[in-house]
Design a protein around this motif. Structure first.
Motif, PDB file in Angstrom:
ATOM      1  N   GLN A   1     -69.033 -10.778   6.805  1.00  0.00           N
ATOM      2  CA  GLN A   1     -70.264 -12.217   7.017  1.00  0.00           C
ATOM      3  C   GLN A   1     -71.983 -11.954   6.359  1.00  0.00           C
ATOM      4  O   GLN A   1     -72.364 -12.463   5.650  1.00  0.00           O
ATOM      5  CB  GLN A   1     -69.791 -12.824   8.292  1.00  0.00           C
ATOM      6  CG  GLN A   1     -70.896 -14.179   8.829  1.00  0.00           C
ATOM      7  CD  GLN A   1     -70.930 -14.532   9.859  1.00  0.00           C
ATOM      8  OE1 GLN A   1     -70.257 -13.519  10.894  1.00  0.00           O
ATOM      9  NE2 GLN A   1     -70.736 -15.327  10.068  1.00  0.00           N
ATOM     10  N   ASP A   2     -72.099 -10.632   7.142  1.00  0.00           N
ATOM     11  CA  ASP A   2     -73.751 -10.428   6.146  1.00  0.00           C
ATOM     12  C   ASP A   2     -73.497  -9.449   5.610  1.00  0.00           C
ATOM     13  O   ASP A   2     -73.386  -8.354   5.801  1.00  0.00           O
ATOM     14  CB  ASP A   2     -73.562 -10.253   7.879  1.00  0.00           C
ATOM     15  CG  ASP A   2     -75.219  -9.497   8.087  1.00  0.00           C
ATOM     16  OD1 ASP A   2     -76.129 -10.123   6.730  1.00  0.00           O
ATOM     17  OD2 ASP A   2     -75.900  -9.335   8.714  1.00  0.00           O
TER      18      ASP A   2
ATOM     19  N   GLY B   1     -80.003 -13.452  -1.768  1.00  0.00           N
ATOM     20  CA  GLY B   1     -78.694 -13.374  -0.586  1.00  0.00           C
ATOM     21  C   GLY B   1     -77.778 -13.469  -1.087  1.00  0.00           C
ATOM     22  O   GLY B   1     -76.382 -12.923  -0.587  1.00  0.00           O
ATOM     23  N   GLY B   2     -78.206 -14.488  -1.602  1.00  0.00           N
ATOM     24  CA  GLY B   2     -76.208 -14.660  -2.504  1.00  0.00           C
ATOM     25  C   GLY B   2     -75.516 -13.796  -4.075  1.00  0.00           C
ATOM     26  O   GLY B   2     -74.638 -13.759  -4.155  1.00  0.00           O
TER      27      GLY B   2
ATOM     28  N   ARG C   1     -71.919 -11.804  -3.576  1.00  0.00           N
ATOM     29  CA  ARG C   1     -71.310 -11.422  -4.817  1.00  0.00           C
ATOM     30  C   ARG C   1     -70.704 -10.252  -4.384  1.00  0.00           C
ATOM     31  O   ARG C   1     -69.648 -10.046  -5.727  1.00  0.00           O
ATOM     32  CB  ARG C   1     -71.894 -11.947  -5.900  1.00  0.00           C
ATOM     33  CG  ARG C   1     -71.747 -13.691  -5.553  1.00  0.00           C
ATOM     34  CD  ARG C   1     -72.250 -14.392  -7.446  1.00  0.00           C
ATOM     35  NE  ARG C   1     -73.427 -14.618  -7.065  1.00  0.00           N
ATOM     36  CZ  ARG C   1     -74.560 -14.709  -7.601  1.00  0.00           C
ATOM     37  NH1 ARG C   1     -74.075 -14.959  -8.819  1.00  0.00           N
ATOM     38  NH2 ARG C   1     -75.672 -15.367  -7.715  1.00  0.00           N
TER      39      ARG C   1
ATOM     40  N   ARG D   1     -75.828 -10.599  -3.562  1.00  0.00           N
ATOM     41  CA  ARG D   1     -75.626  -9.739  -2.222  1.00  0.00           C
ATOM     42  C   ARG D   1     -74.367 -10.038  -1.709  1.00  0.00           C
ATOM     43  O   ARG D   1     -73.625  -9.205  -2.640  1.00  0.00           O
ATOM     44  CB  ARG D   1     -76.516  -9.020  -1.162  1.00  0.00           C
ATOM     45  CG  ARG D   1     -78.176  -8.189  -1.564  1.00  0.00           C
ATOM     46  CD  ARG D   1     -78.412  -7.548  -0.017  1.00  0.00           C
ATOM     47  NE  ARG D   1     -79.220  -9.072   0.393  1.00  0.00           N
ATOM     48  CZ  ARG D   1     -79.818  -9.143   0.105  1.00  0.00           C
ATOM     49  NH1 ARG D   1     -81.186  -8.031  -1.027  1.00  0.00           N
ATOM     50  NH2 ARG D   1     -81.628 -10.005   1.030  1.00  0.00           N
TER      51      ARG D   1
ATOM     52  N   TYR E   1     -75.980  -8.143   3.592  1.00  0.00           N
ATOM     53  CA  TYR E   1     -77.003  -7.713   3.563  1.00  0.00           C
ATOM     54  C   TYR E   1     -76.980  -5.899   4.694  1.00  0.00           C
ATOM     55  O   TYR E   1     -77.093  -5.217   4.137  1.00  0.00           O
ATOM     56  CB  TYR E   1     -78.238  -7.987   4.171  1.00  0.00           C
ATOM     57  CG  TYR E   1     -79.695  -7.302   4.182  1.00  0.00           C
ATOM     58  CD1 TYR E   1     -80.155  -7.138   3.412  1.00  0.00           C
ATOM     59  CD2 TYR E   1     -80.011  -6.472   5.477  1.00  0.00           C
ATOM     60  CE1 TYR E   1     -81.350  -6.490   3.496  1.00  0.00           C
ATOM     61  CE2 TYR E   1     -81.436  -5.997   6.047  1.00  0.00           C
ATOM     62  CZ  TYR E   1     -81.808  -5.578   4.540  1.00  0.00           C
ATOM     63  OH  TYR E   1     -82.871  -5.131   5.031  1.00  0.00           O
TER      64      TYR E   1
ATOM     65  N   HIS F   1     -67.251 -22.572   7.463  1.00  0.00           N
ATOM     66  CA  HIS F   1     -67.766 -22.961   8.380  1.00  0.00           C
ATOM     67  C   HIS F   1     -67.799 -24.756   7.594  1.00  0.00           C
ATOM     68  O   HIS F   1     -67.984 -25.831   8.005  1.00  0.00           O
ATOM     69  CB  HIS F   1     -69.142 -23.091   8.715  1.00  0.00           C
ATOM     70  CG  HIS F   1     -68.975 -22.490  10.048  1.00  0.00           C
ATOM     71  ND1 HIS F   1     -68.563 -22.287  11.142  1.00  0.00           N
ATOM     72  CD2 HIS F   1     -70.267 -21.110  10.457  1.00  0.00           C
ATOM     73  CE1 HIS F   1     -68.910 -21.375  12.036  1.00  0.00           C
ATOM     74  NE2 HIS F   1     -69.114 -20.543  11.747  1.00  0.00           N
TER      75      HIS F   1
ATOM     76  N   SER G   1     -70.920 -18.571   1.978  1.00  0.00           N
ATOM     77  CA  SER G   1     -72.333 -19.266   2.019  1.00  0.00           C
ATOM     78  C   SER G   1     -73.044 -19.429   1.501  1.00  0.00           C
ATOM     79  O   SER G   1     -74.016 -20.441   1.764  1.00  0.00           O
ATOM     80  CB  SER G   1     -71.809 -19.259   3.907  1.00  0.00           C
ATOM     81  OG  SER G   1     -71.926 -17.557   3.806  1.00  0.00           O
ATOM     82  N   ALA G   2     -73.347 -18.936   1.169  1.00  0.00           N
ATOM     83  CA  ALA G   2     -75.159 -17.934   0.946  1.00  0.00           C
ATOM     84  C   ALA G   2     -74.900 -18.698  -0.692  1.00  0.00           C
ATOM     85  O   ALA G   2     -75.755 -17.959  -1.833  1.00  0.00           O
ATOM     86  CB  ALA G   2     -75.594 -16.710   0.055  1.00  0.00           C
TER      87      ALA G   2
END
Ligand code: ATP
Ligand code: ATP
Ligand code: MG
Ligand code: MG
Lengths: 350, 342
Positions: B120-121, B178-179, B183, B181, B123, B234, B204-205
Motif C-alpha cells: 500500500q505504501d 508517487g504514482g 508502478r 513509485r 515509499y 477503496h 490508488s496513486a
C-alpha cells in the motif's frame, strides 16, 4: 480556537472581495539536474487560487503536480532541484524572495500541506501525539497540555477512534488510511489560509472520505481557506472543486470551471482521461466492455521533450502543425482556456 | 494456456484434471492477527488489538477476490499475514494445498517468489539505495533466471508495461513521483510471475488512464497465466471491474462475501449498503441525496463493541445486535452475510 488567529485572516483591515486571489503561480519553472540531464518537471506553470475556493489539479502520474505544490512551500531539495524561473505570489508577495526564516513562519501556518505519501513526512520515532502537538505548539502558540488536548480533538474530527490511545502510538502502528488522517489532522489543526491537499484521500474508504471532504468544506466556510486539491479521483474533483487545472508533462494544458471540464472538455488529453474512468453508475455490470479505455503510448521523456505539443505523439488528432509548434492558449469562454491547436475543431468528441 | 509462454507462472498446479482445478490456490481459515498495544502509563495489563478477528476465504487459480472495508478494518494486516510477512496469531493458510503457517523461514523461501505483494505504501517498501532497475530485477537475481543484458531487457519490458519509460530505470526511488513509485512496486511483484499477488491499493496513486492500463495488464496476465489476485482497494468502481467475488470487512471481520454482481445489485449487510451509497460520481451534476451518512461512533479494534461490531452505527440495529455476534452464514447462491436482521 475561534479567535486565536482572527487578525491573520482579515488581512490588515482590507475588505475582502468575493474573488480575492490568495495564491498564484506565474510561469513557475522547477527543474532537476540529474545524471541523464535536465528534467523539466514543472515548466511555465501558472494557476491561481481565490480565497475560499477549491481548485482541482489533475494530470498524468509524473506530470509535476506534487513538484509544483512542494515548490510553493519551497520544499524542493536544492540541489538537485532548482526553481529556474517564475513567481509564486502569496497575498501579493513573492514567496520565492522570502528569507528562510519568514518562510518557516508561513509554512504549516498560513499555508499547510497534506503530503501525498504520509510516511515521507511523519517521523517514525516520534509518537502521533508528539508530532501533532509539536506542530500545534509551534504554529498556534499553545501550551504543551493544551496542544495535546487539541491534538486529541483533531483525531476525533478525522474519525480516528480512541484518540487518547492513538496519540501514544507510532506511525507504523497505524493503518495506511489512519496515517493519512493523522497528516490531515496536522494540516488542519493550524487553520491555514491555504491548504495544499496532495492526494489526501487515496487511502480512505468512501464513507470516511466523504466525512473528511466535509471537514475541509467546513474549514473553507469558517475561515475562508483556499484549497488546492490535487487528486486522481475525478469523483472527488466533481464534488469539491470549483475550477480545475489539467497538467501534462510539466505544463498546464487546460483550465476550466468544473462543469465545463466534465461537460465540454477541449484538450484531447482531458478527453482521454475522462474516457478512462471506470464508473459504477454507468457500468450496469453486464453491458460494460471487458477492457477499460486507456490513452495509448507513453509520456515523453522530461529531458527530451518534443518540439511541438507534448501530447502530440499520443494524440489521435495530431497533424504536422502539432508536431512542429507548441500550441498557443485558446480562450474558449471566460475561465476556460486550452493549449491545443484544434480546440475548436475536435470539440464534442468527448 | 500458451505453449510458448516466455515463463510459466511459478505454480505447481499443473492444471488439467477437474479435481485439480477445483482446488483453491489459497485457502484461509479462521485467520487471527492481534498486536500487543503500547501500555498506558498506569496500566500493567497488556492489551491487544485484534486487527484481524477470524477471517476465512479462498481464491481459485485465475480468480480475483476483491477486499473492501473501512480504513483500519484490517485489510493490509490480513494481506501481510497471508504471506506471513507478519506472523499470524492463529488460523490456517493453505497455498496450493499445503499448510504454510508452520513452515520455517527456509521452507517458506520456496513459496516467496510464488506469492507476491504490491504494498500500500510504495515509499517505505522500496529500498532507497537501490536503483529502480535493481529493485525490479531482484527476483531474476534470486532465481538466477536471467542475467546481464537479458535481465536488463526484461526489466525494461516490465517498465513499459506499467507505463514507465525504460530510460528512467537508472533512477533511485526518491527521484520518481508517487504514482511512478507505485508502478515500480507493481513491476517488482510481476517480475517473478507469481501464482498469487496480494494487491494492496495497487492503483490508488495512479491517474485514471494509467490505472486503466495497469488494470488491463493485470487482467491480461490473469487470462494468460491464471494468476490469482487478492485485490484490496477503496475505489469500488475499480474493485467492481476487476473482481470475480468481493469480500466486505468491518472491524476485523468479514461481514459479507459474494459474487460482484450480487454485491452491487443486492447488498444485504447495512454496512455494505452505506459503503455503496457513498461512492463519489465523476459528474458534478450527479445528485448527492443517495448517500447514507453513517452516524455514531466509529468503534475501535482495541475495544470493539459487543455483539455485532457495526451495531453502534447501524441505522437498523436492535437489542440482539448489541449482545450477540452475528455469524457469517450462507443465504442463497453462495451469498454469505453476517447480520441478524437480513
Ligand atoms: N528528485 C528528483 N530528481 C529527478 N526527477 C524528479 C525528482 N523529483 C521528481 N522528479 C520528476 O519530476 C516529475 C514530476 O514529479 P511529481 O512528483 O510532481 O509528479 P506528480 O504529478 O505529482 O505525479 P503523481 O501523480 O504520480 O504523484 C516526475 O517525472 C519525476 O520523475
Ligand atoms: N504493527 C502494528 N502494531 C500495532 N497495531 C497495528 C499494527 N499494524 C496494524 N495495526 C492496527 O491494526 C488495525 C488494522 O490495520 P490495517 O493496516 O490492517 O488496516 P487497513 O484495513 O489496511 O486500513 P487502511 O484502509 O487504512 O489501509 C489498525 O487498528 C491498526 O492500528
Ligand atoms: Mg504526486
Ligand atoms: Mg491498508
Amino acid at each position: 480556537m475561534e479567535n486565536s488567529n482572527a487578525a491573520r485572516t482579515d488581512n490588515s483591515g482590507e475588505t475582502l472581495r468575493q474573488s480575492e486571489c490568495v495564491l498564484s503561480l506565474e510561469d513557475l519553472k522547477t527543474h532537476f539536474i540529474t545524471r541523464e540531464g535536465l528534467v523539466k518537471a514543472v515548466d511555465e506553470v501558472s494557476y491561481h487560487l481565490d480565497r475560499g475556493e477549491t481548485l482541482g489539479v489533475v494530470g498524468e502520474s509524473g506530470c509535476g503536480k506534487s513538484v509544483a505544490a512542494l515548490s510553493i512551500l519551497r520544499l524542493i531539495p536544492q540541489p538537485p532541484g532548482k526553481i529556474a524561473g517564475g513567481k509564486i505570489l502569496f497575498k501579493g508577495r513573492n514567496i520565492l524572495s522570502l528569507a528562510e526564516r519568514e518562510m518557516q513562519a508561513l509554512r504549516g501556518n498560513d499555508i499547510s500541506m497534506i503530503f501525498q505519501e504520509p510516511m515521507t513526512s511523519l517521523n517514525p520515532v516520534l509518537t502521533i501525539g508528539q508530532q501533532i502537538s509539536e506542530s500545534i505548539r509551534l504554529h498556534m502558540g499553545y501550551s504543551r497540555k493544551d496542544a495535546l488536548d487539541r491534538a486529541a480533538e483533531m483525531l476525533t474530527l478525522v474519525k480516528i477512534p480512541e484518540p487518547l490511545r492513538r496519540l501514544r502510538e507510532y506511525p507504523h502502528h497505524l493503518s495506511g488510511g489512519m496515517r493519512q488522517r493523522v497528516m490531515i489532522a496536522m494540516a488542519l489543526s493550524c487553520e491555514p489560509l491555504v491548504l495544499i491537499a496532495d492526494e489526501p484521500t487515496t487511502a480512505l474508504d468512501v464513507t470516511i472520505q466523504a466525512q473528511i471532504l466535509e471537514l475541509m468544506v467546513e474549514l473553507k466556510e469558517k475561515l475562508g481557506t483556499a484549497i488546492l486539491m490535487i487528486t486522481h479521483d475525478l469523483g472527488v474533483i466533481a464534488e469539491t472543486a470549483r475550477r480545475v487545472v489539467v497538467m501534462y508533462a510539466g505544463r498546464v494544458v487546460e483550465e476550466a470551471p468544473v462543469d465545463m471540464l466534465f461537460g465540454d472538455p477541449r484538450h484531447p488529453y482531458t478527453m482521454g482521461l475522462l474516457a478512462s474512468v471506470p464508473r459504477l453508475d454507468r457500468s450496469a455490470l453486464a453491458a460494460r466492455p471487458a477492457r477499460l479505455s486507456e490513452i495509448k503510448g507513453i509520456v515523453p521523456s522530461l529531458h527530451e521533450l518534443p518540439k511541438g505539443c507534448f501530447f502530440a505523439p499520443r494524440c489521435p488528432h495530431a497533424d504536422a502543425r502539432c508536431h512542429s509548434g507548441y500550441p498557443l492558449w485558446d480562450q474558449i469562454r471566460p475561465g476556460h482556456k486550452v493549449a491545443c491547436w484544434y480546440s475548436r475543431q475536435i470539440k464534442g468528441e468527448a | 494456456m500458451s505453449q510458448h509462454a516466455p515463463q510459466e507462472p511459478q505454480s505447481q498446479a499443473s492444471g488439467g484434471t477437474a479435481e485439480e482445478s477445483a482446488r483453491p490456490l489459497l485457502e484461509v481459515t479462521d485467520l487471527v492477527k492481534s498486536f500487543p498495544l503500547q501500555k498506558g502509563l498506569f496500566s500493567r495489563r497488556e492489551t491487544l488489538v485484534k486487527a484481524v478477528d477470524g477471517i476465512s476465504l479462498y481464491i481459485q487459480p485465475g480468480e480475483t477476490l476483491g477486499l473492501v472495508g473501512e480504513s483500519g478494518c484490517g485489510k493490509s494486516t490480513a494481506g501481510k499475514s497471508i504471506l506471513r510477512l507478519i506472523e499470524p496469531t492463529s488460523g490456517s493458510i493453505r497455498f496450493e494445498g499445503s499448510e504454510i503457517t508452520g513452515l520455517s523461514r527456509t521452507e517458506m523461501r520456496r513459496y516467496r517468489q510464488r506469492m507476491q505483494i504490491i504494498f500500500q505504501d510504495p515509499y517505505s517498501s522500496l529500498n532507497p539505495r537501490m536503483t529502480a532497475e535493481a529493485i525490479v530485477g531482484e527476483p531474476f537475481v534470486i532465481n538466477g533466471t536471467s542475467r546481464g543484458r537479458e535481465r536488463q531487457q526484461r526489466v525494461a519490458s516490465l517498465f513499459e508495461r506499467v507505463g514507465l519509460r525504460p530510460d528512467t530505470m537508472g533512477k533511485y526511488p526518491h527521484e520518481f513521483s508517487g504514482g511512478q513509485r507505485q508502478r515500480i512496486g507493481i513491476a517488482r511483484a510481476l517480475a517473478s510471475m507469481p501464482g498469487l499477488i496480494i494487491c494492496d491499493e495497487p492503483v490508488s496513486a495512479l491517474d485514471v488512464s494509467i490505472q486503466a492500463q495497469v488494470i488491463n495488464l493485470l487482467m491480461d496476465l490473469q487470462a494468460e497465466y491464471r494468476m490469482s489476485y487478492l485485490f484490496i482497494a477503496h475505489d469500488l468502481a475499480v474493485v467492481e471491474h476487476i473482481s470475480d467475488r468481493i469480500a466486505v470487512m468491518y472491524l476485523g471481520r468479514i461481514v459479507e462475501l459474494t459474487d460482484k454482481r450480487t454485491l452491487f445489485t443486492n447488498p444485504l449487510h447495512p454496512y455494505t449498503e452505506a459503503l455503496l451509497s457513498a461512492v463519489p460520481i465523476p459528474d458534478p451534476a450527479a445528485g448527492r441525496e443517495r448517500r447514507i451518512i453513517l452516524r455514531g461512533d466509529v468503534p475501535s479494534p482495541i475495544d470493539p463493541p459487543p455483539g455485532c461490531h457495526f451495531s453502534t452505527r447501524c441505522p437498523e440495529a436492535t437489542g440482539v445486535c448489541r449482545v450477540e455476534t452475528p455469524v457469517l452464514t450462507e443465504r442463497f447462491g453462495g451469498h454469505q452475510v453476517a447480520c441478524h436482521l437480513r
